[in-house]
Design a protein around this motif. Structure first.
Motif, PDB file in Angstrom:
ATOM      1  N   ALA A  10      54.528  41.986  25.974  1.00 11.81           N
ATOM      2  CA  ALA A  10      54.439  40.912  26.956  1.00 11.81           C
ATOM      3  C   ALA A  10      55.011  41.357  28.291  1.00 11.81           C
ATOM      4  CB  ALA A  10      55.184  39.689  26.440  1.00 11.81           C
ATOM      5  N   ALA A  11      55.998  42.236  28.197  1.00  9.07           N
ATOM      6  CA  ALA A  11      56.622  42.724  29.432  1.00  9.07           C
ATOM      7  C   ALA A  11      55.636  43.559  30.244  1.00  9.07           C
ATOM      8  CB  ALA A  11      57.855  43.545  29.096  1.00  9.07           C
ATOM      9  N   VAL A  12      54.872  44.377  29.540  1.00  6.18           N
ATOM     10  CA  VAL A  12      53.861  45.196  30.218  1.00  6.18           C
ATOM     11  C   VAL A  12      52.812  44.284  30.833  1.00  6.18           C
ATOM     12  CG1 VAL A  12      52.073  46.943  29.899  1.00  6.18           C
ATOM     13  CG2 VAL A  12      54.232  47.148  28.673  1.00  6.18           C
ATOM     14  N   PHE A  13      52.416  43.277  30.067  1.00  7.39           N
ATOM     15  CA  PHE A  13      51.418  42.335  30.565  1.00  7.39           C
ATOM     16  C   PHE A  13      51.897  41.672  31.853  1.00  7.39           C
ATOM     17  CE2 PHE A  13      49.655  38.047  30.905  1.00  7.39           C
ATOM     18  CZ  PHE A  13      48.311  38.351  30.938  1.00  7.39           C
ATOM     19  N   GLU A  14      53.128  41.246  31.830  1.00  6.55           N
ATOM     20  CA  GLU A  14      53.694  40.586  33.015  1.00  6.55           C
ATOM     21  C   GLU A  14      53.616  41.506  34.237  1.00  6.55           C
ATOM     22  OE1 GLU A  14      57.719  39.271  32.479  1.00  6.55           O
ATOM     23  OE2 GLU A  14      58.017  39.062  34.634  1.00  6.55           O
ATOM     24  N   ASP A  15      54.029  42.748  34.038  1.00  9.16           N
ATOM     25  CA  ASP A  15      54.025  43.700  35.155  1.00  9.16           C
ATOM     26  C   ASP A  15      52.626  43.939  35.700  1.00  9.16           C
ATOM     27  OD1 ASP A  15      56.724  43.958  35.031  1.00  9.16           O
ATOM     28  OD2 ASP A  15      56.721  45.828  33.876  1.00  9.16           O
ATOM     29  N   LEU A  16      51.638  43.931  34.798  1.00  9.24           N
ATOM     30  CA  LEU A  16      50.275  44.217  35.228  1.00  9.24           C
ATOM     31  C   LEU A  16      49.588  42.982  35.791  1.00  9.24           C
ATOM     32  CD1 LEU A  16      49.033  46.368  32.205  1.00  9.24           C
ATOM     33  CD2 LEU A  16      49.488  47.208  34.514  1.00  9.24           C
ATOM     34  N   ALA A  17      49.834  41.838  35.163  1.00  8.28           N
ATOM     35  CA  ALA A  17      49.022  40.652  35.455  1.00  8.28           C
ATOM     36  C   ALA A  17      49.525  39.843  36.643  1.00  8.28           C
ATOM     37  CB  ALA A  17      48.935  39.765  34.205  1.00  8.28           C
ATOM     38  N   LEU A  18      50.831  39.774  36.800  1.00  8.49           N
ATOM     39  CA  LEU A  18      51.353  38.922  37.876  1.00  8.49           C
ATOM     40  C   LEU A  18      50.920  39.369  39.275  1.00  8.49           C
ATOM     41  CD1 LEU A  18      54.885  37.625  36.842  1.00  8.49           C
ATOM     42  CD2 LEU A  18      52.691  36.432  36.908  1.00  8.49           C
ATOM     43  N   PRO A  19      50.882  40.667  39.545  1.00 12.74           N
ATOM     44  CA  PRO A  19      50.439  41.062  40.892  1.00 12.74           C
ATOM     45  C   PRO A  19      48.996  40.654  41.207  1.00 12.74           C
ATOM     46  CG  PRO A  19      51.553  42.881  39.802  1.00 12.74           C
ATOM     47  CD  PRO A  19      51.356  41.815  38.774  1.00 12.74           C
ATOM     48  N   LEU A  20      48.214  40.326  40.184  1.00 10.61           N
ATOM     49  CA  LEU A  20      46.815  39.955  40.415  1.00 10.61           C
ATOM     50  C   LEU A  20      46.644  38.468  40.707  1.00 10.61           C
ATOM     51  CD1 LEU A  20      45.124  41.984  37.522  1.00 10.61           C
ATOM     52  CD2 LEU A  20      45.220  42.583  39.949  1.00 10.61           C
ATOM     53  N   PHE A  21      47.748  37.733  40.663  1.00  9.37           N
ATOM     54  CA  PHE A  21      47.676  36.278  40.740  1.00  9.37           C
ATOM     55  C   PHE A  21      46.911  35.781  41.967  1.00  9.37           C
ATOM     56  CE2 PHE A  21      49.659  32.361  42.443  1.00  9.37           C
ATOM     57  CZ  PHE A  21      49.199  31.475  41.473  1.00  9.37           C
ATOM     58  N   ASP A  22      47.254  36.274  43.145  1.00 14.47           N
ATOM     59  CA  ASP A  22      46.611  35.785  44.375  1.00 14.47           C
ATOM     60  C   ASP A  22      45.124  36.117  44.410  1.00 14.47           C
ATOM     61  OD1 ASP A  22      48.767  34.720  46.515  1.00 14.47           O
ATOM     62  OD2 ASP A  22      49.667  36.230  45.227  1.00 14.47           O
ATOM     63  N   GLN A  23      44.784  37.332  43.990  1.00 11.35           N
ATOM     64  CA  GLN A  23      43.393  37.751  43.973  1.00 11.35           C
ATOM     65  C   GLN A  23      42.576  36.887  43.011  1.00 11.35           C
ATOM     66  OE1 GLN A  23      45.061  41.992  43.364  1.00 11.35           O
ATOM     67  NE2 GLN A  23      42.891  42.284  43.641  1.00 11.35           N
ATOM     68  N   LEU A  24      43.155  36.674  41.841  1.00 11.15           N
ATOM     69  CA  LEU A  24      42.435  35.892  40.818  1.00 11.15           C
ATOM     70  C   LEU A  24      42.223  34.465  41.293  1.00 11.15           C
ATOM     71  CD1 LEU A  24      44.229  37.207  37.604  1.00 11.15           C
ATOM     72  CD2 LEU A  24      41.800  37.510  38.157  1.00 11.15           C
ATOM     73  N   TYR A  25      43.262  33.905  41.909  1.00 10.46           N
ATOM     74  CA  TYR A  25      43.147  32.525  42.380  1.00 10.46           C
ATOM     75  C   TYR A  25      42.081  32.428  43.461  1.00 10.46           C
ATOM     76  CZ  TYR A  25      44.058  28.049  44.468  1.00 10.46           C
ATOM     77  OH  TYR A  25      43.890  26.783  44.958  1.00 10.46           O
ATOM     78  N   ASN A  26      42.098  33.388  44.377  1.00 13.98           N
ATOM     79  CA  ASN A  26      41.113  33.371  45.464  1.00 13.98           C
ATOM     80  C   ASN A  26      39.688  33.460  44.914  1.00 13.98           C
ATOM     81  OD1 ASN A  26      40.571  33.367  48.367  1.00 13.98           O
ATOM     82  ND2 ASN A  26      39.854  35.456  48.043  1.00 13.98           N
ATOM     83  N   PHE A  27      39.519  34.360  43.965  1.00 14.02           N
ATOM     84  CA  PHE A  27      38.199  34.529  43.350  1.00 14.02           C
ATOM     85  C   PHE A  27      37.774  33.230  42.645  1.00 14.02           C
ATOM     86  CE2 PHE A  27      35.431  36.578  39.979  1.00 14.02           C
ATOM     87  CZ  PHE A  27      34.440  36.973  40.851  1.00 14.02           C
ATOM     88  N   ALA A  28      38.734  32.642  41.943  1.00 12.07           N
ATOM     89  CA  ALA A  28      38.449  31.381  41.235  1.00 12.07           C
ATOM     90  C   ALA A  28      38.061  30.289  42.224  1.00 12.07           C
ATOM     91  CB  ALA A  28      39.671  30.950  40.421  1.00 12.07           C
TER      92      ALA A  28
END
Lengths: 180, 250
Positions: A10-28
């Motif tokens: 889960a820690a690896v996931f957090e490190d990888l996924a959180l930085p994508l938050f703004d991009q994903l939201y914008n795309f959504a």
């Protein structure tokens, strides 16, 4: 974003996924045009990704994987299902033959709102591929992984998407100048 | 290669999907072909136009926090916790001791400054031809003399049955604040008693008690909004007993 071989926690996931938050939201938001729908979509994406993270293949592209989850969630949502119906008609009609009009001048005249509107009204397959290419600056390979289409299709679909946007802009601008 | 074929590559060229050698070839061709260059320019403008309108909406802070919370499941590695557990109190102790040192140093400096000023007042007053402006052994004469001269009032002790006698009083100033300066005598030694308002300024941080690092014996305390100082070249015991008389009277 190639993920190195390491235990998928889960820690690896957090490190990888959180930085994508703004991009994903914008795309959504580009897909749904709605704040709360975009939020639902992003939330669903993170939940699904976290659950399925163990099945994520290390060494492959994580960003493409996340965008793919978001896109698939959108396509199976109510708004997404509606939008997919419209594609067929759109795809044949919107493409105009490439005539050598000086469109550079036209595009230069287009203000941001006109471009935004034209992009907004583009069918989902064209809109999403343009966003992934120009806004997310994904490589053709990443786009292929995100949309689960062959790499060769990326190029032709991009070409058609640009043509469609150009035509839409051109129509708007010509319409605008006629009206004046 | 005819222009049609070059144009088919324009997208890939601008999307940086051409190989290095193909890309160089394209650049060379554009140098000589204004039509293809115009086409490239148009494609570039479209790309830029899309990129510019790309940011559609900014997520709200609440939503961001919600996602962060849902994803942040990892307990921090134990080592980091250990570090914090050990480090935080250590840093706190260090800072605290630094602060205490600074405070003590500051208070020491402040104390010696005030007391040396009072000692100067004590010595210069006794050395002058007219040490007191109101000469009286009667506290009921001395006290009213200060009325209207000072913005505060005070009580003086009854000295009957003690070795102390009142010599008199005068106005004085410490740090631009007016105060009463009283001279007492015990066995041919003179002592100064200073009374000021406790304004929380110069004399605020001073602790009470004898001042050991001082050439005179002295004592200071605060009571009822007033600040008292006793200074003299007598024994600490004499200072202490006069201080006690004053404290009891106030």
């Amino acid at each position: 974003m190639e993920v190195p071989e390491q235990p998928l926690s889960a820690a690896v996931f957090e490190d990888l996924a959180l930085p994508l938050f703004d991009q994903l939201y914008n795309f959504a938001h580009w897909l749904t045009h709605d704040r709360s729908e975009a939020e639902d979509l992003v939330q669903e994406t993170y939940a699904k990704a976290l659950r399925g993270f163990s099945s994520f293949q290390t060494g492959t592209n994580f960003r493409a994987w996340m965008f793919r989850i978001l896109r698939n969630s959108f396509l199976s949502s109510r708004t997404g299902l509606k939008s997919t119906v419209a594609i067929g008609d759109d795809e044949d009609e919107a493409i105009v033959s490439s005539d050598p009009t000086p469109e550079a001048v036209l595009i230069a005249q287009a203000d941001r709102e006109t471009v935004r509107q034209a992009l907004r009204e583009l069918s989902v397959p064209y809109r999403e591929i343009l966003l992934l290419c120009e806004v997310e600056e994904m490589s053709y390979d990443e786009i292929a992984q995100t949309l689960t289409i062959p790499a060769g299709t990326v190029m032709s679909r991009l070409h058609r998407a640009r043509k469609a946007l150009r035509a839409s802009l051109s129509a708007r601008l010509k319409g605008g100048s006629n009206a004046m | 290669m005819p222009c049609d074929q070059w144009r088919a590559q324009i997208d890939a060229y601008l999307d940086r999907e051409l190989s290095a050698s193909d890309s160089r070839a394209m650049a060379d061709h554009l140098q000589q072909c204004p039509d293809c260059t115009a086409e490239v320019l148009e494609h570039l403008q479209l790309k830029r136009a899309i990129a510019t309108v790309g940011p559609s909406d900014t997520p709200s802070a609440q939503f961001r926090a919600r996602i962060m919370q849902s994803v942040t499941t990892k307990p921090r590695p134990a080592k980091q916790w250990l570090w914090r557990l050990v480090l935080a109190p250590a840093v706190l102790v260090l800072l605290l001791s630094l602060a205490v040192n600074l405070y003590v140093d500051h208070e020491k400096a402040e104390r010696s400054r005030v007391y040396s000023e009072l000692a100067d007042l004590h010595v210069s007053t006794l050395a002058s031809g007219t040490p007191v402006d109101v000469v009286s052994t009667d506290r009921h004469t001395v006290k009213p003399w200060f009325e209207g001269k000072l913005p505060f009032t005070f009580n003086l002790p009854e000295l009957q049955g003690t070795d102390f006698t009142l010599v008199g009083g005068r106005m004085t100033y410490l740090g631009q604040a007016p105060g009463a300066h009283l001279i007492y005598r015990i066995r041919k030694h003179e002592l100064s008693v200073f009374i000021f308002q406790d304004r929380g300024g110069d004399t605020a941080g001073l602790s009470s008690g004898p001042i050991p690092e001082f050439s005179f014996n002295a004592e200071g305390w605060r009571k009822n909004g007033l600040r008292y100082f006793v200074v003299g070249d007598v024994s600490a015991a004499d200072i202490e007993s006069l201080s006690k008389l004053l404290r009891d009277a106030a």
